[in-house]
Design a protein around this motif. Structure first.
Motif, PDB file in Angstrom:
ATOM      1  N   HIS A  99      25.781  61.757  40.349  1.00  0.00           N
ATOM      2  CA  HIS A  99      25.218  60.664  40.817  1.00  0.00           C
ATOM      3  C   HIS A  99      26.135  59.364  40.674  1.00  0.00           C
ATOM      4  O   HIS A  99      26.199  58.653  41.631  1.00  0.00           O
ATOM      5  CB  HIS A  99      23.904  60.373  39.971  1.00  0.00           C
ATOM      6  CG  HIS A  99      23.309  59.081  40.140  1.00  0.00           C
ATOM      7  ND1 HIS A  99      22.575  58.843  41.467  1.00  0.00           N
ATOM      8  CD2 HIS A  99      23.206  58.069  39.782  1.00  0.00           C
ATOM      9  CE1 HIS A  99      21.936  57.616  41.397  1.00  0.00           C
ATOM     10  NE2 HIS A  99      22.160  57.146  40.199  1.00  0.00           N
ATOM     11  N   ILE A 100      26.858  59.597  39.620  1.00  0.00           N
ATOM     12  CA  ILE A 100      27.866  58.269  39.593  1.00  0.00           C
ATOM     13  C   ILE A 100      28.952  58.239  40.579  1.00  0.00           C
ATOM     14  O   ILE A 100      29.142  57.116  41.089  1.00  0.00           O
ATOM     15  CB  ILE A 100      28.531  58.526  37.999  1.00  0.00           C
ATOM     16  CG1 ILE A 100      27.610  58.353  36.904  1.00  0.00           C
ATOM     17  CG2 ILE A 100      29.815  57.703  38.303  1.00  0.00           C
ATOM     18  CD1 ILE A 100      28.146  58.605  35.664  1.00  0.00           C
ATOM     19  N   ILE A 126      39.725  50.124  38.938  1.00  0.00           N
ATOM     20  CA  ILE A 126      39.115  51.229  39.752  1.00  0.00           C
ATOM     21  C   ILE A 126      37.684  50.760  39.997  1.00  0.00           C
ATOM     22  O   ILE A 126      37.078  50.997  41.164  1.00  0.00           O
ATOM     23  CB  ILE A 126      38.834  52.204  38.400  1.00  0.00           C
ATOM     24  CG1 ILE A 126      40.366  53.136  38.531  1.00  0.00           C
ATOM     25  CG2 ILE A 126      37.937  53.385  39.029  1.00  0.00           C
ATOM     26  CD1 ILE A 126      40.480  54.033  37.262  1.00  0.00           C
ATOM     27  N   TYR A 127      36.975  49.738  39.130  1.00  0.00           N
ATOM     28  CA  TYR A 127      35.717  49.162  39.478  1.00  0.00           C
ATOM     29  C   TYR A 127      35.750  48.448  40.740  1.00  0.00           C
ATOM     30  O   TYR A 127      35.148  48.645  41.517  1.00  0.00           O
ATOM     31  CB  TYR A 127      35.313  48.295  38.326  1.00  0.00           C
ATOM     32  CG  TYR A 127      34.075  47.606  38.459  1.00  0.00           C
ATOM     33  CD1 TYR A 127      32.781  48.023  38.340  1.00  0.00           C
ATOM     34  CD2 TYR A 127      34.254  46.164  39.225  1.00  0.00           C
ATOM     35  CE1 TYR A 127      31.480  47.029  38.551  1.00  0.00           C
ATOM     36  CE2 TYR A 127      33.135  45.317  39.513  1.00  0.00           C
ATOM     37  CZ  TYR A 127      31.846  45.846  39.250  1.00  0.00           C
ATOM     38  OH  TYR A 127      30.776  45.031  39.495  1.00  0.00           O
ATOM     39  N   LYS A 169      26.357  43.909  40.143  1.00  0.00           N
ATOM     40  CA  LYS A 169      25.904  43.919  41.612  1.00  0.00           C
ATOM     41  C   LYS A 169      25.446  42.612  41.983  1.00  0.00           C
ATOM     42  O   LYS A 169      24.461  42.239  41.356  1.00  0.00           O
ATOM     43  CB  LYS A 169      24.911  45.167  41.838  1.00  0.00           C
ATOM     44  CG  LYS A 169      24.534  45.566  43.096  1.00  0.00           C
ATOM     45  CD  LYS A 169      23.677  46.774  43.139  1.00  0.00           C
ATOM     46  CE  LYS A 169      23.394  47.117  44.483  1.00  0.00           C
ATOM     47  NZ  LYS A 169      22.399  48.229  44.490  1.00  0.00           N
ATOM     48  N   GLY A 170      25.759  42.260  43.237  1.00  0.00           N
ATOM     49  CA  GLY A 170      25.228  40.941  44.012  1.00  0.00           C
ATOM     50  C   GLY A 170      25.807  39.657  43.210  1.00  0.00           C
ATOM     51  O   GLY A 170      25.077  38.652  43.610  1.00  0.00           O
ATOM     52  N   GLY A 184      34.965  52.826  35.152  1.00  0.00           N
ATOM     53  CA  GLY A 184      35.030  51.958  36.569  1.00  0.00           C
ATOM     54  C   GLY A 184      33.952  52.590  37.285  1.00  0.00           C
ATOM     55  O   GLY A 184      33.147  51.662  37.765  1.00  0.00           O
ATOM     56  N   PHE A 185      33.868  53.768  37.413  1.00  0.00           N
ATOM     57  CA  PHE A 185      32.844  54.426  38.451  1.00  0.00           C
ATOM     58  C   PHE A 185      31.394  54.248  37.738  1.00  0.00           C
ATOM     59  O   PHE A 185      30.413  53.839  38.520  1.00  0.00           O
ATOM     60  CB  PHE A 185      33.319  55.760  38.605  1.00  0.00           C
ATOM     61  CG  PHE A 185      34.436  56.164  39.553  1.00  0.00           C
ATOM     62  CD1 PHE A 185      34.698  55.173  40.522  1.00  0.00           C
ATOM     63  CD2 PHE A 185      35.053  57.135  39.496  1.00  0.00           C
ATOM     64  CE1 PHE A 185      35.726  55.326  41.211  1.00  0.00           C
ATOM     65  CE2 PHE A 185      36.214  57.298  40.323  1.00  0.00           C
ATOM     66  CZ  PHE A 185      36.530  56.470  41.122  1.00  0.00           C
ATOM     67  N   MET A 186      31.455  54.527  36.415  1.00  0.00           N
ATOM     68  CA  MET A 186      30.177  54.191  35.785  1.00  0.00           C
ATOM     69  C   MET A 186      29.320  52.852  35.632  1.00  0.00           C
ATOM     70  O   MET A 186      28.232  52.798  36.015  1.00  0.00           O
ATOM     71  CB  MET A 186      30.310  54.907  34.161  1.00  0.00           C
ATOM     72  CG  MET A 186      30.689  56.241  34.008  1.00  0.00           C
ATOM     73  SD  MET A 186      30.861  56.639  32.238  1.00  0.00           S
ATOM     74  CE  MET A 186      32.042  58.140  32.394  1.00  0.00           C
ATOM     75  N   ALA A 187      30.441  51.930  35.711  1.00  0.00           N
ATOM     76  CA  ALA A 187      30.050  50.451  35.921  1.00  0.00           C
ATOM     77  C   ALA A 187      29.337  50.136  36.964  1.00  0.00           C
ATOM     78  O   ALA A 187      28.481  49.546  37.215  1.00  0.00           O
ATOM     79  CB  ALA A 187      31.203  49.490  35.459  1.00  0.00           C
ATOM     80  N   ILE A 188      30.011  50.834  38.116  1.00  0.00           N
ATOM     81  CA  ILE A 188      29.188  50.818  39.599  1.00  0.00           C
ATOM     82  C   ILE A 188      27.838  51.287  39.540  1.00  0.00           C
ATOM     83  O   ILE A 188      27.146  50.523  40.043  1.00  0.00           O
ATOM     84  CB  ILE A 188      30.261  51.237  40.625  1.00  0.00           C
ATOM     85  CG1 ILE A 188      31.471  50.431  40.580  1.00  0.00           C
ATOM     86  CG2 ILE A 188      29.425  51.437  41.861  1.00  0.00           C
ATOM     87  CD1 ILE A 188      32.482  51.131  41.549  1.00  0.00           C
TER      88      ILE A 188
END
Length: 539
Positions: free
Chosen positions: A220-221, A73-74, A314-315, A304-308
């Motif tokens: 926000h997530i 999902i991430y 990131k990057g 998975g969304f929370m990790a994003i």
């Protein structure tokens, strides 16, 4: 990055606890005869509703649940949620046939599904095909557990800089697992499952409340996830993912969910958990309350969304998505609770890995060793061989970890699903009718296995044109849509089986005797006359 010694200490303490529990399990409900496969491999077929519920939960909700699904999902978004409807679909589906499997196995002392195929169709060849498929499909599933433990160790920065030093903690963990599995058999993971499931529920409940508070709420997530998925994937040039499955992905989503639901209880370890129950009613009660775990899976998927939203990875070029959830816990939880979460993931991998290795060992012992190599093997011989094979299976699983891309470790489980689905006609069909001819079932199995394996081999990982086994979806012939390879292979399997059965019935090809009777499929626990005989311990 430095090692978080507080988190590591908490994780190691829980690991030490379950190690002690694993060895103590040999004395829990002490076996009448420890050198009997019913005792070592099925816990004496004596587990009640509570123990069976924890055992099946520990068996089916694995590192796949905690690492692979949120990582998918991430990586791609909504497509990874196929795991939630598939577990919902699975329970009413298996409620129809698992009580029948338990009853007939109780009647005839069957330890494996291949035992049932041998008795139902009178075919050693078909039983061998079912056994070897089960062993093969179990290898990548155990490997998935290894990937989960490795993700925790990588996050904790445990091990040296060399490849050997980095892998050493993982090897130690699996050596301990192998030791208490060898010693205690199925009783070890059954007892450890109480610790594992308790930790998992605590971590999930805390995570879905605490992490959104830290990140500014679910609104926000989801906004952050949608923004990230709209960015192009450097490997493909297309958007990275989506919050809602698009029209082009719906066939893949639906077939993946359906195929996974059909495959879930074809796995040897799933059958082992069911056959260890003490009664038919125990099986039915557990299947009725198992959807509680599906709720947990849905909540875990949101990680998975929370990790994003937390900016994990990131990057970072070539970021390994399997690290997303452990690193999310490391970043947002206090060190001591991060250690609890890491322990939940690690133990959540060890419990199913133990059951899987036992189930594969049961298959080899009953349906290869005793059937073809040593027909006069005693119960003690079977148990000794099963213990040794359980060790070999774990080593074989390492080969999958070393040989297959781990960016999306869920592919390891889906690869096994392609194979194990090909036993569905013989097992589920055989539980209700015996119209299929044994030769037709073998031919259908061979066609499905060949097509599924070859097609999966040709799937490349994104951005790696020369890789293999990089996914589980491919073009569906005639339809022109992308779908789960396992379902397409199963359709081919069924077509071959049905056509050849019609032909073989028309030419009156001979059948072998069926050793089961209609009443065998309705046996309850109270009928002691049907209980498999276990010789007492020698004095």
């Amino acid at each position: 990055m430095k090692t978080d010694w507080v988190a590591l200490t908490v994780c190691v303490l829980f690991f030490a606890l379950v190690t002690v529990v694993g060895f103590v399990a040999a004395r829990w409900r002490r076996a009448q005869n420890a050198l009997h496969l019913d005792e070592w491999g099925l816990g004496g077929r004596s587990f009640g509703t509570v123990v069976s519920w924890f055992l099946l939960g520990g068996d089916l909700y694995t590192a796949y649940t905690f690492i692979a699904v949120p990582a998918l999902i991430y990586g791609v978004g909504a497509q990874g949620f196929y795991a939630v409807p598939y577990t919902i679909v699975a329970w009413p589906l298996v409620f129809l046939f698992l009580p029948r499997l338990w009853s007939v196995a109780r009647s005839h002392g069957y330890v494996t599904m291949a035992d049932f195929a041998r008795g139902r169709y009178g075919s050693r060849g078909l039983a061998l095909a079912v056994a070897l498929t089960g062993i093969l499909a179990t290898m990548p599933y155990i490997a998935l557990q290894l990937v989960g433990i490795q993700a925790v160790l990588d996050t904790l920065h445990v091990g040296g800089s060399s490849s050997w030093g980095k892998d050493l903690p993982l090897l130690i963990a699996f050596a301990v697992l192998a030791a208490y599995t060898y010693s205690s058999g199925l009783r070890a993971p059954a007892l450890i499952a109480f610790v594992k499931d308790t930790l998992v529920y605590i971590v999930v409940i805390v995570a879905v409340i605490y992490i959104p508070i830290r990140l500014g709420g679910y609104g926000h997530i989801f906004h952050q996830a949608a923004t990230a998925f709209a960015q192009p994937n450097p490997a493909t040039g297309k958007p990275r993912g989506a919050l809602v499955t698009g029209p082009q992905a719906q066939w893949a989503y639906a077939t993946l969910a359906l195929g996974s639901a059909m495959a879930l209880f074809m796995y040897p370890h799933s059958a082992t958990g069911v056959l260890a129950a003490k009664s038919r009613d125990t099986v039915r009660r557990n299947l009725a309350i198992m959807p509680a775990y599906s709720l947990m899976l849905g909540l875990l998927s949101l990680l998975g969304f929370m990790a994003i939203a937390a900016g994990i990875g990131k990057g970072v070029k070539g970021y390994n998505a399997q690290l997303a959830i452990p690193q999310l816990f490391e970043q947002l939880f206090p060190s001591w609770f991060a250690g609890v979460a890491f322990a939940a993931i690690s133990i959540g991998a060890l419990v199913p890995a133990a059951i899987m290795s036992i189930a594969a060992a049961n298959l080899f012992t009953r349906n290869v060793y005793k059937e073809f190599l040593k027909p006069d093997a005693t119960a003690a011989d079977e148990t000794k061989v099963a213990k040794l094979v359980s060790l070999v299976v774990k080593v074989g699983a390492l080969g999958f970890v070393l040989g297959i891309d781990k960016q999306f470790s869920i592919n390891l489980q889906l690869l096994g699903g392609i194979w194990i689905l090909q036993t569905f006609p013989a097992i589920v069909g055989g539980l209700f009718f015996r119209w299929f001819h044994r030769w037709a079932l073998l031919a259908g199995w061979a066609a499905g296995m060949a097509y599924g394996t070859w097609t999966a081999y040709g799937v490349h990982a994104a951005g790696k044109p020369h890789s293999h086994f990089g996914g589980s979806a491919a073009n569906i012939p005639l339809i022109g849509q992308t779908g789960y390879i396992g379902v397409t292979a199963l359709v081919l399997n069924l077509l071959v089986t049905v056509v050849l059965t019609v032909v073989l019935r028309a030419v009156k090809a001979g059948d072998k005797p069926d050793e089961t009777r209609p009443e065998d499929y309705l046996v309850e626990a109270a009928d002691e006359a049907t209980a498999p005989e276990i010789a007492p311990l020698a004095t």
